[in-house]
Scaffold this motif. Structure first.
Motif, PDB file in Angstrom:
ATOM      1  N   ALA A 262       0.916  -1.320   0.058  1.00  0.00           N
ATOM      2  CA  ALA A 262       0.255   0.254  -0.174  1.00  0.00           C
ATOM      3  C   ALA A 262       0.535   1.380  -0.149  1.00  0.00           C
ATOM      4  CB  ALA A 262      -1.101  -0.082   1.118  1.00  0.00           C
ATOM      5  N   SER A 263       2.084   1.289   0.975  1.00  0.00           N
ATOM      6  CA  SER A 263       3.042   2.325   0.588  1.00  0.00           C
ATOM      7  C   SER A 263       3.868   2.754  -0.312  1.00  0.00           C
ATOM      8  CB  SER A 263       3.125   3.024   2.069  1.00  0.00           C
ATOM      9  OG  SER A 263       2.847   2.992   3.573  1.00  0.00           O
ATOM     10  N   ALA A 303       5.861 -10.692   4.113  1.00  0.00           N
ATOM     11  CA  ALA A 303       3.351 -10.874   4.239  1.00  0.00           C
ATOM     12  C   ALA A 303       3.500  -9.084   2.911  1.00  0.00           C
ATOM     13  CB  ALA A 303       3.464  -9.624   5.707  1.00  0.00           C
ATOM     14  N   PHE A 304       2.414  -8.557   3.380  1.00  0.00           N
ATOM     15  CA  PHE A 304       1.400  -7.206   2.533  1.00  0.00           C
ATOM     16  C   PHE A 304       1.301  -6.060   3.458  1.00  0.00           C
ATOM     17  CE2 PHE A 304       1.755 -11.258  -0.480  1.00  0.00           C
ATOM     18  CZ  PHE A 304       2.740 -10.633  -1.787  1.00  0.00           C
ATOM     19  N   GLN A 325      -1.151 -11.768   5.198  1.00  0.00           N
ATOM     20  CA  GLN A 325      -0.023 -12.879   4.687  1.00  0.00           C
ATOM     21  C   GLN A 325      -1.610 -12.994   2.879  1.00  0.00           C
ATOM     22  OE1 GLN A 325       2.214 -14.007   5.012  1.00  0.00           O
ATOM     23  NE2 GLN A 325       2.669 -12.951   7.425  1.00  0.00           N
ATOM     24  N   ARG A 326      -0.564 -13.610   2.151  1.00  0.00           N
ATOM     25  CA  ARG A 326      -1.694 -13.524   1.592  1.00  0.00           C
ATOM     26  C   ARG A 326      -1.095 -15.428   0.617  1.00  0.00           C
ATOM     27  NH1 ARG A 326      -1.596  -8.358  -2.324  1.00  0.00           N
ATOM     28  NH2 ARG A 326      -2.953  -7.086  -1.128  1.00  0.00           N
ATOM     29  N   ALA A 327      -2.255 -15.833  -0.273  1.00  0.00           N
ATOM     30  CA  ALA A 327      -1.487 -17.025  -0.969  1.00  0.00           C
ATOM     31  C   ALA A 327      -0.030 -16.697  -1.708  1.00  0.00           C
ATOM     32  CB  ALA A 327      -2.133 -17.760  -1.658  1.00  0.00           C
ATOM     33  N   GLY A 335      12.650  -5.189   3.826  1.00  0.00           N
ATOM     34  CA  GLY A 335      13.450  -4.070   2.862  1.00  0.00           C
ATOM     35  C   GLY A 335      12.348  -2.285   2.881  1.00  0.00           C
ATOM     36  N   ILE A 336      12.450  -1.965   2.365  1.00  0.00           N
ATOM     37  CA  ILE A 336      11.620  -0.511   2.458  1.00  0.00           C
ATOM     38  C   ILE A 336       9.999  -0.465   2.708  1.00  0.00           C
ATOM     39  CG2 ILE A 336      10.461   1.467   1.634  1.00  0.00           C
ATOM     40  CD1 ILE A 336      13.061   1.609   2.421  1.00  0.00           C
ATOM     41  N   PRO A 337       8.885  -1.826   2.495  1.00  0.00           N
ATOM     42  CA  PRO A 337       7.700  -1.979   2.985  1.00  0.00           C
ATOM     43  C   PRO A 337       7.814  -2.187   4.451  1.00  0.00           C
ATOM     44  CG  PRO A 337       7.711  -3.044   0.682  1.00  0.00           C
ATOM     45  CD  PRO A 337       9.726  -1.994   1.137  1.00  0.00           C
TER      46      PRO A 337
END
Length: 514
Positions: A262-263, A303-304, A325-327, A335-337
């Motif tokens: 998202a960011s 993750a996301f 968490q996603r499939a 990292g940055i995210p």
């Protein structure tokens, strides 16, 4: 029977052979300091013997140069390239993690923890003098300073992500250039060697390009003999074909239509093969500087970061950031995210806690309290980029709530007491705000130190392997000097043989029977 002049021809083959050997030594010496050059050696064997139909059977006819061989060990090439991928990766990790660490430096700079503590120091003064306008301004300014710090930190991290994204494109372009050059060299090598030529120097150029390629992405090479001097040379990167003899595949970078996290900044590149094959950016076997850049740009600890949009009963829309968490796979690197998501998480928890207290309070005039922190952009979600002090408070500090009941008098500051308790409450995932911030700083410090240590280790290993390679393929000046003396003596002896035979033939032809 053997020709009368056989000896002359035999000595002449020696002159040719040792002339070729000296030329090869001269070529080696000339390239002593040429990067990527492999030492060459002249191989010779006795020429076919001549049947004489005499009692001694056959007689030798001299020496035959069979090849000029490139001295190189493929085992050391594989070791070097595998390690070179690690060197390429960790040099990138070290570079970018050092930048992130600089922005999150809590020890030599005024960082997140300092801003957090300064805010509560201002609240402590407000607790003593809730009616003092100067103290109110100090609280508002301390909050603004903290919000500005997070705004700038977010922008700096996003700029690092943008830099990594642009470098990904540059690295893909470099891979394309190298693959094209390797394919062209394959064609040139076959054109020479199909006519029994020697393409050792072109092979050195090709190996040098593959070495360079291995720092960007992990490579595998294979060369199959097709017969008649033709070989089929392939290069595979990340388990996928890059070069197939004279043909090569091209990487394409296109801006993603949707953000992965998202960011993320706009315009993050997605890597695909030009032929439509999936590149597999997040394959765990990917290595080299390209892998490290993808990790830095997209890494969110597998993750996301997502933005959830909720429509309330009154029609208003709220947006919230969270980790899920996603499939599908994502980089498991921090990292940055990852750091953006952790800072955003802190900002959300902090603003929720502070605003909840202010909103149920009152000003000294009995006016209901307003949120202390608001979102800069009306349609955005609360984050390190969007957090700001409520413009209402900046314009009028009397709107700052300090009590739960204004009838208790303007010196009453029970609301501030609640605010101060936030500093020590374990509402930040089971810890205090300071502990949460320190854990972020500790994570980046550990990853940065790991990158520096591994980069140093792999560079040392690279030097060791390169020395092993050079012990085989490198030119030794002393060895070449000894070879030159050896070839010179042999050449002189062959010349002496021709001189002796010339005298013999002169006696035979010009003086016999006179």
């Amino acid at each position: 029977m053997a020709s009368t002049f056989l000896g002359l021809n035999t000595a002449y083959t020696g002159l040719q052979a040792y002339q070729a050997a000296m030329n090869t030594s001269a070529h080696n010496i000339s390239n002593t300091n040429t990067e990527g050059y492999s030492r060459q050696k002249t191989n010779a064997q006795a020429d076919l013997a001549l049947r004489t139909y005499a009692s001694y059977g056959t007689i030798g006819t001299g020496v035959l140069v069979t090849s000029i061989e490139q001295i190189r060990d493929s085992y050391y090439d594989i070791k070097y390239r595998n390690n070179n991928s690690n060197v390429g990766a960790y040099s990138v990790y070290e570079n970018y993690m050092t930048q992130i660490e600089d922005y999150l430096n809590e020890y030599s700079l005024e960082g997140m923890t300092s801003e957090w503590n300064n805010f509560f120091s201002a609240l402590t003064e407000l607790q003593k003098k809730p009616e003092d306008n100067t103290v109110r301004n100090s609280v508002i300014n301390a909050g603004k300073s903290m919000a500005d710090y997070f705004n700038n930190l977010y922008v700096n991290l996003r700029n690092i992500q943008i830099d990594a994204n642009e470098e990904i494109k540059n690295q893909c372009d470099r891979i394309n250039t190298l693959s094209e050059n390797i394919a062209n060299l394959n064609k040139q090598i076959n054109m020479i060697e199909v006519h029994n030529g020697n393409a050792n120097d072109l092979r050195d150029q090709r190996n040098q390009l593959v070495d360079e390629l291995s720092a960007i992405i992990n490579v595998e090479t294979d060369e199959q003999d097709m017969g008649n001097g033709v070989t089929y040379y392939t290069v595979r990167v990340n388990g996928q074909d890059l070069v197939s003899n004279y043909n090569y595949n091209t990487l394409v970078t296109e801006a993603k239509t949707e953000k992965r996290n998202a960011s993320d900044a706009e315009g993050m590149y997605e890597i695909t093969w030009k032929n439509g094959t999936t590149f597999e950016e997040y394959n765990p076997n990917l290595n080299g500087s390209l892998r490290a850049l993808i990790d830095i740009r997209d890494g969110c600890n597998n993750a996301f970061e997502v933005e959830t949009v909720t429509t309330k009963a009154d029609g208003s829309i709220t947006r919230e950031l969270s980790i899920e968490q996603r499939a599908e796979s994502n980089s498991d690197y921090k990292g940055i995210p990852y750091y953006q998501s952790k800072i955003n998480e802190f900002v959300n928890l902090m603003t929720d806690a502070v605003n909840a207290v202010f909103e149920h309070g009152e000003t000294t005039e009995g006016v209901p309290g307003v949120p202390f922190f608001t979102i800069k952009y009306s349609e955005g979600s609360m984050s390190a980029l969007t957090v700001e002090v409520n413009p209402i408070l900046i314009q009028d500090n009397t709107r700052l709530a300090t009590t739960t009941n204004y009838l208790d008098g303007e010196a009453k500051s029970d609301l501030v007491d609640e605010l101060l308790s936030i500093q020590h409450n374990k509402i930040f995932n089971g810890g205090t705000g300071s502990y949460f911030l320190e854990s972020i700083v500790a994570a980046v410090a550990i990853d940065s130190d790991k990158a520096t240590t591994f980069n140093s280790n792999f560079e040392n290993i690279s030097h060791t392997i390169q020395n092993q390679r050079l012990s085989v393929m490198g030119v030794d000046d002393d060895e070449e000097a000894i070879d030159l003396l050896k070839y010179q003596q042999a050449y002189n002896l062959c010349s002496k043989m021709i001189s002796v035979l010339s005298e013999v033939y002169n006696k035979l032809i010009n003086e016999t029977g006179v």
